[in-house]
Enzyme design. Structure first.
Site, PDB file in Angstrom:
ATOM      1  N   LYS A   1      -2.624  -9.547  -6.486  1.00  0.00           N
ATOM      2  CA  LYS A   1      -3.430  -9.196  -5.310  1.00  0.00           C
ATOM      3  C   LYS A   1      -2.847  -7.902  -4.784  1.00  0.00           C
ATOM      4  O   LYS A   1      -1.717  -7.863  -4.307  1.00  0.00           O
ATOM      5  CB  LYS A   1      -3.369 -10.272  -4.216  1.00  0.00           C
TER       6      LYS A   1
ATOM      7  N   TRP B   1       0.801  -1.224   0.000  1.00  0.00           N
ATOM      8  CA  TRP B   1       0.000   0.000   0.000  1.00  0.00           C
ATOM      9  C   TRP B   1       0.836   1.276   0.000  1.00  0.00           C
ATOM     10  O   TRP B   1       0.292   2.358  -0.135  1.00  0.00           O
ATOM     11  CB  TRP B   1      -0.913  -0.001   1.243  1.00  0.00           C
ATOM     12  N   ASN B   2       2.134   1.195   0.191  1.00  0.00           N
ATOM     13  CA  ASN B   2       2.889   2.453   0.378  1.00  0.00           C
ATOM     14  C   ASN B   2       3.114   3.204  -0.940  1.00  0.00           C
ATOM     15  O   ASN B   2       3.058   4.423  -0.985  1.00  0.00           O
ATOM     16  CB  ASN B   2       4.203   2.205   1.121  1.00  0.00           C
TER      17      ASN B   2
ATOM     18  N   GLU C   1      10.973  -8.389  -2.628  1.00  0.00           N
ATOM     19  CA  GLU C   1      11.422  -7.026  -2.349  1.00  0.00           C
ATOM     20  C   GLU C   1      10.876  -6.682  -0.971  1.00  0.00           C
ATOM     21  O   GLU C   1       9.716  -6.327  -0.821  1.00  0.00           O
ATOM     22  CB  GLU C   1      10.872  -6.104  -3.449  1.00  0.00           C
ATOM     23  N   LEU C   2      11.729  -6.852   0.046  1.00  0.00           N
ATOM     24  CA  LEU C   2      11.235  -6.814   1.431  1.00  0.00           C
ATOM     25  C   LEU C   2      11.690  -5.544   2.143  1.00  0.00           C
ATOM     26  O   LEU C   2      12.165  -4.601   1.533  1.00  0.00           O
ATOM     27  CB  LEU C   2      11.681  -8.086   2.150  1.00  0.00           C
TER      28      LEU C   2
ATOM     29  N   PRO D   1      -3.077  -4.083  -2.551  1.00  0.00           N
ATOM     30  CA  PRO D   1      -3.254  -3.769  -1.133  1.00  0.00           C
ATOM     31  C   PRO D   1      -4.701  -3.395  -0.808  1.00  0.00           C
ATOM     32  O   PRO D   1      -5.207  -2.411  -1.337  1.00  0.00           O
ATOM     33  CB  PRO D   1      -2.318  -2.570  -0.938  1.00  0.00           C
ATOM     34  N   GLU D   2      -5.330  -4.169   0.045  1.00  0.00           N
ATOM     35  CA  GLU D   2      -6.734  -3.909   0.385  1.00  0.00           C
ATOM     36  C   GLU D   2      -6.895  -2.563   1.099  1.00  0.00           C
ATOM     37  O   GLU D   2      -7.957  -1.962   1.067  1.00  0.00           O
ATOM     38  CB  GLU D   2      -7.293  -5.045   1.267  1.00  0.00           C
TER      39      GLU D   2
ATOM     40  N   CYS E   1      10.250   1.629   1.779  1.00  0.00           N
ATOM     41  CA  CYS E   1      11.191   0.572   2.156  1.00  0.00           C
ATOM     42  C   CYS E   1      12.632   1.075   2.108  1.00  0.00           C
ATOM     43  O   CYS E   1      13.497   0.533   2.796  1.00  0.00           O
ATOM     44  CB  CYS E   1      11.006  -0.661   1.286  1.00  0.00           C
TER      45      CYS E   1
ATOM     46  N   GLU F   1      12.720  -2.267  11.407  1.00  0.00           N
ATOM     47  CA  GLU F   1      12.348  -1.211  10.460  1.00  0.00           C
ATOM     48  C   GLU F   1      11.186  -0.378  11.015  1.00  0.00           C
ATOM     49  O   GLU F   1      10.111  -0.906  11.288  1.00  0.00           O
ATOM     50  CB  GLU F   1      11.898  -1.895   9.162  1.00  0.00           C
TER      51      GLU F   1
ATOM     52  N   GLY G   1       6.825  -6.378   0.462  1.00  0.00           N
ATOM     53  CA  GLY G   1       6.194  -6.212   1.770  1.00  0.00           C
ATOM     54  C   GLY G   1       7.201  -6.458   2.876  1.00  0.00           C
ATOM     55  O   GLY G   1       8.404  -6.280   2.673  1.00  0.00           O
ATOM     56  N   SER G   2       6.707  -6.922   4.004  1.00  0.00           N
ATOM     57  CA  SER G   2       7.587  -7.047   5.176  1.00  0.00           C
ATOM     58  C   SER G   2       8.454  -8.306   5.111  1.00  0.00           C
ATOM     59  O   SER G   2       8.107  -9.284   4.441  1.00  0.00           O
ATOM     60  CB  SER G   2       6.753  -7.048   6.448  1.00  0.00           C
TER      61      SER G   2
ATOM     62  N   GLU H   1      14.157  -5.330  -9.723  1.00  0.00           N
ATOM     63  CA  GLU H   1      13.101  -4.761 -10.560  1.00  0.00           C
ATOM     64  C   GLU H   1      13.701  -3.540 -11.244  1.00  0.00           C
ATOM     65  O   GLU H   1      14.412  -2.764 -10.619  1.00  0.00           O
ATOM     66  CB  GLU H   1      11.903  -4.374  -9.692  1.00  0.00           C
TER      67      GLU H   1
HETATM   68  P1  NAD Z   1       2.180  -6.577   6.834  1.00  0.00           P
HETATM   69  O1  NAD Z   1       3.412  -7.375   6.909  1.00  0.00           O
HETATM   70  O2  NAD Z   1       0.943  -7.092   7.498  1.00  0.00           O
HETATM   71  O3  NAD Z   1       1.771  -6.310   5.300  1.00  0.00           O
HETATM   72  C1  NAD Z   1       2.649  -5.800   4.341  1.00  0.00           C
HETATM   73  C2  NAD Z   1       2.014  -6.049   2.978  1.00  0.00           C
HETATM   74  O4  NAD Z   1       1.966  -7.439   2.719  1.00  0.00           O
HETATM   75  C3  NAD Z   1       0.545  -5.605   2.907  1.00  0.00           C
HETATM   76  O5  NAD Z   1       0.302  -5.067   1.635  1.00  0.00           O
HETATM   77  C4  NAD Z   1      -0.271  -6.882   3.119  1.00  0.00           C
HETATM   78  O6  NAD Z   1      -1.506  -6.847   2.446  1.00  0.00           O
HETATM   79  C5  NAD Z   1       0.636  -7.923   2.529  1.00  0.00           C
HETATM   80  N1  NAD Z   1       0.533  -9.205   3.177  1.00  0.00           N
HETATM   81  C6  NAD Z   1       0.527  -9.481   4.501  1.00  0.00           C
HETATM   82  N2  NAD Z   1       0.469 -10.795   4.724  1.00  0.00           N
HETATM   83  C7  NAD Z   1       0.416 -11.388   3.502  1.00  0.00           C
HETATM   84  C8  NAD Z   1       0.362 -12.734   3.050  1.00  0.00           C
HETATM   85  N3  NAD Z   1       0.385 -13.775   3.904  1.00  0.00           N
HETATM   86  N4  NAD Z   1       0.317 -12.959   1.713  1.00  0.00           N
HETATM   87  C9  NAD Z   1       0.341 -11.943   0.827  1.00  0.00           C
HETATM   88  N5  NAD Z   1       0.401 -10.653   1.192  1.00  0.00           N
HETATM   89  C10 NAD Z   1       0.453 -10.376   2.512  1.00  0.00           C
HETATM   90  O7  NAD Z   1       2.510  -5.169   7.408  1.00  0.00           O
HETATM   91  P2  NAD Z   1       1.767  -3.792   7.349  1.00  0.00           P
HETATM   92  O8  NAD Z   1       1.367  -3.393   8.726  1.00  0.00           O
HETATM   93  O9  NAD Z   1       0.728  -3.718   6.280  1.00  0.00           O
HETATM   94  O10 NAD Z   1       2.999  -2.943   6.892  1.00  0.00           O
HETATM   95  C11 NAD Z   1       4.094  -2.745   7.723  1.00  0.00           C
HETATM   96  C12 NAD Z   1       5.303  -3.523   7.322  1.00  0.00           C
HETATM   97  O11 NAD Z   1       5.221  -3.919   5.977  1.00  0.00           O
HETATM   98  C13 NAD Z   1       6.523  -2.632   7.423  1.00  0.00           C
HETATM   99  O12 NAD Z   1       7.234  -2.945   8.575  1.00  0.00           O
HETATM  100  C14 NAD Z   1       7.315  -2.894   6.179  1.00  0.00           C
HETATM  101  O13 NAD Z   1       8.419  -3.714   6.443  1.00  0.00           O
HETATM  102  C15 NAD Z   1       6.447  -3.710   5.305  1.00  0.00           C
HETATM  103  N6  NAD Z   1       6.187  -3.085   4.010  1.00  0.00           N
HETATM  104  C16 NAD Z   1       7.211  -3.064   3.137  1.00  0.00           C
HETATM  105  C17 NAD Z   1       7.022  -2.497   1.910  1.00  0.00           C
HETATM  106  C18 NAD Z   1       8.132  -2.444   0.913  1.00  0.00           C
HETATM  107  O14 NAD Z   1       8.077  -1.612   0.014  1.00  0.00           O
HETATM  108  N7  NAD Z   1       9.124  -3.327   0.990  1.00  0.00           N
HETATM  109  C19 NAD Z   1       5.782  -1.960   1.585  1.00  0.00           C
HETATM  110  C20 NAD Z   1       4.743  -2.009   2.502  1.00  0.00           C
HETATM  111  C21 NAD Z   1       4.961  -2.598   3.730  1.00  0.00           C
END
Ligand code: NAD
Length: 476
Positions: A174, A150-151, A249-250, A176-177, A283, A380, A227-228, A457
């Site tokens: 899929k 979502w960022n 890409e974490l 970001p909801e 990130c 982070e 994501g994370s 990427e």
């Molecule tokens: P989160 O880990 O719950 O979710 C991060 C993203 O992953 C969200 O878009 C979520 O929908 C998706 N996600 C979560 N569990 C998933 C699964 N099992 N399968 C597929 N997608 C899944 O965390 P959050 O509270 O939404 O965001 C905070 C953390 O997410 C931050 O600490 C950061 O590290 C990470 N993040 C990283 C980026 C990046 O650009 N690398 C972007 C957004 C969030």
């Protein structure tokens, strides 16, 4: 008018039909913007079947044909940037100028992939025997599943889509909801650009349910996730157990090394602008600053003054420089980072708390005297909180920068060629920025090492994760 939300499967926009729905909130006002339909199991099966069917024809299209569609997407992206950006501000929170900027910059990703997909070359290897011809060809992997955050809801999704489609793969995304409008807008862009049905599909749901279902499907051959770190490791483990390729890409925890010979005024202002962009939810956001001892006071003074100047507010207000955090969980998390640091003896130089009761606003926060074992120094922050600390020698700064398992972006400021050389060689990171910020361009590779993931990427590396290498040897 907010985006009309829906699924996009086999060339069709779908909503209603008794599907489960989720409220999409405006993070600046807590108001409900729209209802997002979740995909049923039947929807996911339809998306999988459509992507597989479309792959059989899309893989055989000429690169020229693929290029023309990607180029058209670039043109339409520029035309629609303002409307798409406005909706990103509404559901994600970033200031309007940043949101529109995100979209227009992404037109370049479409253009770059339109150009590069015409240059996916193989090679000829000289044979050992007369009459033998040895060829290496690169073929699209197949159906991809991408999970995007979502960022930067537009940027993170389009980069995966254009890489997959340019390589001749098809893809199910899929998005970001929490901030879905950008990915729905992307589906409309590709649809209107003439992408054949089934090549791109967009689904929504409970993240872990959708990802597990898609990754388990034998149709899916490649996973791409942004994501994370913890979620990335889970998805990579599942994909690994099924022998599927991944691009991960974490998260990162980007160190900034400011040497005492640096231009302190310029570096402090530059790091503040970078740090608080998108409220620190980036990130590659600078997230821990190490300043040479003699320069510390001057750097901190300018940095704090710059942080205090940032106008926080609703992203739709043109005066706003930093919007709300994207969702309420981030506000709770910022409070925890500040609380933990304070308990360990840190000083809050500015900010440190939520702003107001409505929306997810948190003040730009600078922490000093933070011990290396504080949560904000090891995990982070992903928000507008940053610790500043001192170092004695460059060797010490490098060791402290490298001590975490992350390895995404890193930054350094110095006027010494020797220091610049030691830093660029010594930092364990996928990307090193010295004296400026220059990442995430279409023509440059973006990606991390260590726990921050693998695969690039952008750049000429962009299709590597979407292609298989096939060796052909043939005798006349
Ligand atoms: P989160 O880990 O719950 O979710 C991060 C993203 O992953 C969200 O878009 C979520 O929908 C998706 N996600 C979560 N569990 C998933 C699964 N099992 N399968 C597929 N997608 C899944 O965390 P959050 O509270 O939404 O965001 C905070 C953390 O997410 C931050 O600490 C950061 O590290 C990470 N993040 C990283 C980026 C990046 O650009 N690398 C972007 C957004 C969030």
């Amino acid at each position: 008018m907010y985006e009309e939300l829906g699924l996009y499967i086999d060339g069709e926009f779908i909503r209603g039909g008794g599907r489960r729905e989720q409220d999409v909130l405006n993070p600046a006002t807590d108001e409900v913007l729209g209802k997002l339909p979740h995909a049923s199991t039947e929807d996911l099966d339809r998306a999988l079947a459509a992507a597989q069917r479309a792959f059989e024809t899309w893989r055989k299209t000429s690169p020229l044909e693929r290029s023309a569609i990607l180029r058209k997407v670039g043109t339409l992206t520029r035309e629609r940037a303002e409307a798409i950006g406005r909706n990103i501000t509404l559901d994600q929170g970033k200031p309007l100028a940043e949101a529109i900027g995100e979209v227009t910059t992404c037109a370049e990703h479409a253009d770059w992939h339109a150009e590069e997909c015409r240059r996916i070359y193989g090679r000829v290897i000289p044979p050992r025997l007369d009459g033998v011809r040895q060829l290496v060809v690169r073929e699209p992997i197949g159906v991809c599943a991408a999970f995007t955050p979502w960022n930067f809801p537009f940027n993170q999704a389009i980069r995966k889509i254009v890489a997959a489609l340019g390589a001749g793969c098809t893809i199910i995304v899929k998005g970001p909801e929490d901030a879905p409008s950008a990915v729905v807008a992307l589906a409309r862009l590709f649809h209107d650009a003439g992408l054949p049905a089934g090549c791109l599909n967009v689904v929504w749901g409970v993240p872990h349910e959708v990802s597990e279902y898609l990754i388990h499907s034998p149709i899916v051959r490649k996973i791409s996730f942004t994501g994370s770190v913890p979620v990335g490791k889970q998805l990579a483990a599942l994909a690994g157990s099924l022998m599927k390729r991944c691009t991960m890409e974490l998260g990162g925890h980007s160190p900034v090394i400011v040497c005492d010979d640096a231009d302190l005024e310029r570096s402090a202002k530059m790091v503040a602008a970078l740090k608080f962009r998108n409220a620190g939810q980036v990130c590659v956001s600078p997230s821990r600053i190490y300043v040479g001892k003699p320069a510390y006071e001057r750097f901190v003074e300018t940095f704090v003054a710059a942080a205090e100047k940032i106008k926080v507010g609703d992203g739709t207000d043109p005066a706003t420089r930093m919007g709300p955090l994207a969702h309420a969980r981030r506000v709770t998390s910022m409070g925890e980072f500040v609380g933990d640091a304070s308990e360990r003896g840190a000083t809050v130089l500015t900010g440190g708390a939520r702003i107001g009761e409505r929306g997810n606003f948190f003040a730009p926060t600078v922490l000093a005297e933070v011990p290396d074992d504080a949560m904000v120094m090891t995990s982070e922050p992903f928000g507008p909180v940053i610790p500043v600390t001192r170092f004695d020698s460059l060797e010490e700064a490098l060791a402290r920068a490298n001590r975490l398992p992350y390895g995404l972006a890193s930054y350094a400021f110095t006027t010494s060629l020797r220091n610049a050389h030691l830093i660029s060689n010594g930092l364990e990171a996928g990307m090193v920025n010295i004296n400026h910020f220059g990442m995430a361009l279409a023509e440059t590779p973006f990606g991390g090492i260590k726990d921050s993931g693998y695969g690039s990427e952008g750049g000429t590396e962009t299709f590597d994760g979407y292609l298989n290498t096939k060796f052909i040897t043939q005798m006349a």
